[in-house]
Motif scaffolding. Structure first.
Motif, mmCIF file in Angstrom:
data_model
loop_
_atom_site.group_PDB
_atom_site.id
_atom_site.type_symbol
_atom_site.label_atom_id
_atom_site.label_comp_id
_atom_site.label_asym_id
_atom_site.label_seq_id
_atom_site.Cartn_x
_atom_site.Cartn_y
_atom_site.Cartn_z
ATOM 1 N N UNK A 97 28.564 48.125 49.157
ATOM 2 C CA UNK A 97 29.302 48.563 50.453
ATOM 3 C C UNK A 97 30.664 47.526 50.810
ATOM 4 N N UNK A 98 30.076 46.070 50.579
ATOM 5 C CA UNK A 98 31.038 45.081 50.767
ATOM 6 C C UNK A 98 31.992 45.214 49.815
ATOM 7 N N UNK A 99 31.826 45.391 48.589
ATOM 8 C CA UNK A 99 32.734 45.760 47.436
ATOM 9 C C UNK A 99 33.829 46.820 47.415
ATOM 10 N N UNK A 100 33.211 47.897 48.242
ATOM 11 C CA UNK A 100 34.090 49.053 48.551
ATOM 12 C C UNK A 100 34.994 48.869 49.266
ATOM 13 N N UNK A 101 34.577 47.637 50.341
ATOM 14 C CA UNK A 101 35.722 47.453 51.291
ATOM 15 C C UNK A 101 37.043 46.695 50.937
ATOM 16 N N UNK A 102 36.821 46.236 49.549
ATOM 17 C CA UNK A 102 37.912 45.220 49.010
ATOM 18 C C UNK A 102 39.058 46.197 48.575
ATOM 19 N N UNK A 103 40.228 45.592 49.391
ATOM 20 C CA UNK A 103 41.503 46.195 48.963
ATOM 21 C C UNK A 103 42.478 45.443 49.505
ATOM 22 N N UNK A 104 43.667 45.270 48.766
ATOM 23 C CA UNK A 104 44.965 44.689 49.424
ATOM 24 C C UNK A 104 45.204 45.075 50.946
ATOM 25 N N UNK A 105 45.500 44.051 51.578
ATOM 26 C CA UNK A 105 45.753 44.437 52.843
ATOM 27 C C UNK A 105 44.934 44.354 54.054
ATOM 28 N N UNK A 106 43.694 44.636 53.564
ATOM 29 C CA UNK A 106 42.296 44.325 54.377
ATOM 30 C C UNK A 106 42.147 42.982 54.670
ATOM 31 N N UNK A 107 41.256 42.618 55.570
ATOM 32 C CA UNK A 107 40.861 41.451 55.905
ATOM 33 C C UNK A 107 39.382 40.939 55.151
ATOM 34 N N UNK A 158 45.546 46.077 42.450
ATOM 35 C CA UNK A 158 46.692 46.781 43.257
ATOM 36 C C UNK A 158 45.977 47.847 44.349
ATOM 37 N N UNK A 159 44.947 48.284 43.806
ATOM 38 C CA UNK A 159 44.284 49.445 44.686
ATOM 39 C C UNK A 159 42.863 49.388 45.086
ATOM 40 N N UNK A 160 42.290 48.113 44.786
ATOM 41 C CA UNK A 160 40.886 47.886 45.152
ATOM 42 C C UNK A 160 40.497 46.682 44.336
ATOM 43 N N UNK A 161 39.553 46.658 43.706
ATOM 44 C CA UNK A 161 39.074 45.437 42.894
ATOM 45 C C UNK A 161 38.196 45.658 41.648
ATOM 46 N N UNK A 162 38.311 44.888 40.748
ATOM 47 C CA UNK A 162 37.492 44.975 39.472
ATOM 48 C C UNK A 162 36.119 44.090 39.623
ATOM 49 N N UNK A 163 35.082 44.772 39.303
ATOM 50 C CA UNK A 163 33.855 43.913 39.390
ATOM 51 C C UNK A 163 33.697 43.345 37.883
ATOM 52 N N UNK A 164 33.723 42.192 37.749
ATOM 53 C CA UNK A 164 33.623 41.288 36.417
ATOM 54 C C UNK A 164 32.244 41.006 35.800
ATOM 55 N N UNK A 165 31.444 41.358 36.785
ATOM 56 C CA UNK A 165 29.864 41.108 36.515
ATOM 57 C C UNK A 165 29.229 42.147 36.241
ATOM 58 N N UNK A 166 29.741 43.373 36.074
ATOM 59 C CA UNK A 166 28.894 44.554 36.098
ATOM 60 C C UNK A 166 28.055 44.398 34.657
ATOM 61 N N UNK A 167 26.640 44.869 34.833
ATOM 62 C CA UNK A 167 25.904 44.965 33.671
ATOM 63 C C UNK A 167 26.366 45.858 32.528
ATOM 64 N N UNK A 168 26.424 44.947 31.335
ATOM 65 C CA UNK A 168 26.865 46.015 30.159
ATOM 66 C C UNK A 168 25.796 46.922 29.704
ATOM 67 N N UNK A 169 24.676 46.751 30.078
ATOM 68 C CA UNK A 169 23.394 47.696 29.726
ATOM 69 C C UNK A 169 22.984 48.502 31.062
ATOM 70 N N UNK A 170 24.046 48.547 31.824
ATOM 71 C CA UNK A 170 23.468 49.387 33.116
ATOM 72 C C UNK A 170 22.294 49.204 34.006
ATOM 73 N N UNK A 171 21.992 47.764 33.727
ATOM 74 C CA UNK A 171 20.860 47.220 34.406
ATOM 75 C C UNK A 171 21.230 46.485 35.709
ATOM 76 N N UNK A 172 21.936 47.181 36.564
ATOM 77 C CA UNK A 172 22.274 46.720 37.712
ATOM 78 C C UNK A 172 21.241 46.457 38.680
ATOM 79 N N UNK A 173 20.256 47.210 38.926
ATOM 80 C CA UNK A 173 19.155 47.166 39.501
ATOM 81 C C UNK A 173 17.940 47.011 38.741
ATOM 82 N N UNK A 174 17.306 46.164 38.023
ATOM 83 C CA UNK A 174 16.297 45.647 37.204
ATOM 84 C C UNK A 174 14.962 46.251 37.967
ATOM 85 N N UNK A 175 14.321 47.150 37.397
ATOM 86 C CA UNK A 175 12.870 47.691 37.972
ATOM 87 C C UNK A 175 13.057 48.596 39.054
#
Length: 278
Positions: free
Chosen positions: A148-158, A255-272
């Motif tokens: 939810x914090x990441x979703x709030x990232x966009x140019x012009x926001x604080x 320009x429209x939001x943000x790129x998450x650089x550290x996304x899991x390449x194996x889809x293990x965003x929430x291990x276990x």
């Protein structure tokens, strides 16, 4: 007054200005961040009851060496390990040792690699064996806070919009946000301007602009938000010994939001944890 500067023109130290990176810089950040993410993926099969956090530390060091990257925490301001391992009521900066993980523990592993001059900084929570539902729920809430914090990232926001989104969700779930630690600018510097608070109002903080790179890393407690730092000068724990959890991503503002650089390449965003619903 907040000052923004082209990252190429800024000195390699935190001078209190906000760096704006370009497309080539983003590519350097992607490579470092994906190495960190790959290491965190590998750890999912290693973390289990009986494994020591020193063994995790050795793996992180060797993984970095095998890929020509330096663990950024090693010898950072006197810290002697390659990773931070924060178990149960440890909020952050837990120091690896020879004590084995136990069934039912939850542990945050915080990895930063320095690769070709770029810092890839990320952390994830890992359940150790079978964990209680209260622990699982804390992990779910904390991960949702991050997203939810990441979703709030966009140019012009604080930047305050990030903290406001995190705090609103955490408190609605009867959890608390740690206010003693925050996210931070990252890129060519390990810890840079601006600070990214995980609480506050949407109107707080500097304006988010395209090219900014920073971490979002909420620490969420099942109990009260208060923490204390132990005598080792690093380990932060909850004062009421309630469980604490943290997930962290490094993001770059587009320009429209943000790129998450550290996304899991194996889809293990929430291990276990159970897969997220579509």
């Amino acid at each position: 007054m907040v000052t923004y500067i082209d990252a190429a023109s800024a000195p390699k130290k935190n001078t209190g200005v906000i760096r704006l990176y370009n497309a080539e810089d983003f590519e350097g950040m992607r490579k470092a961040s994906q190495l960190t993410a790959r290491c965190l993926d590998e750890l999912a099969s290693i973390i289990k009851p009986g494994v020591t956090t020193n063994a995790i530390d050795r793996f992180v060091f060797e993984f970095g060496m095998d890929h020509d990257a330096l663990p950024a925490t090693l010898n950072y301001r006197g810290y002697t390990k390659s990773v931070c391992t924060s178990i149960n009521h440890v909020v952050c900066h837990g120091i690896p040792d020879d004590k084995p993980l136990r069934e039912g523990d939850i542990v945050n592993i915080d990895v930063t690699y320095l690769l070709d001059g770029w810092y890839g900084d990320s952390s994830r929570m890992y359940p150790v064996g079978q964990i209680k539902r209260a622990s699982e729920r804390l992990l779910e809430v904390t991960y949702e806070c991050l997203m939810r914090g990441i979703a709030a990232v966009r140019p012009g926001a604080r930047t305050g919009a990030i903290g406001a989104a995190i705090q609103a969700y955490a408190e609605a779930e009867r959890c608390s946000v740690v206010t003693d630690f925050c996210g931070h600018g990252v890129g060519r510097i390990f810890h840079d301007t601006p600070n990214i608070l995980h609480y506050g109002k949407e109107t707080d903080g500097p304006e988010i602009r395209e090219g900014m790179i920073f971490t979002i890393e909420p620490m969420i407690n099942l109990g009260k938000p208060h923490v204390k730092v132990l005598s080792d000068g690093w380990t932060a724990v909850t004062r009421d010994r309630s469980l604490s959890a943290q997930y962290e991503h490094a993001v770059g503002v587009t320009a429209t939001g943000c790129e998450i650089f550290t996304l899991s390449p194996g889809g293990q965003h929430r291990p276990g944890l159970p897969p997220l619903k579509a």
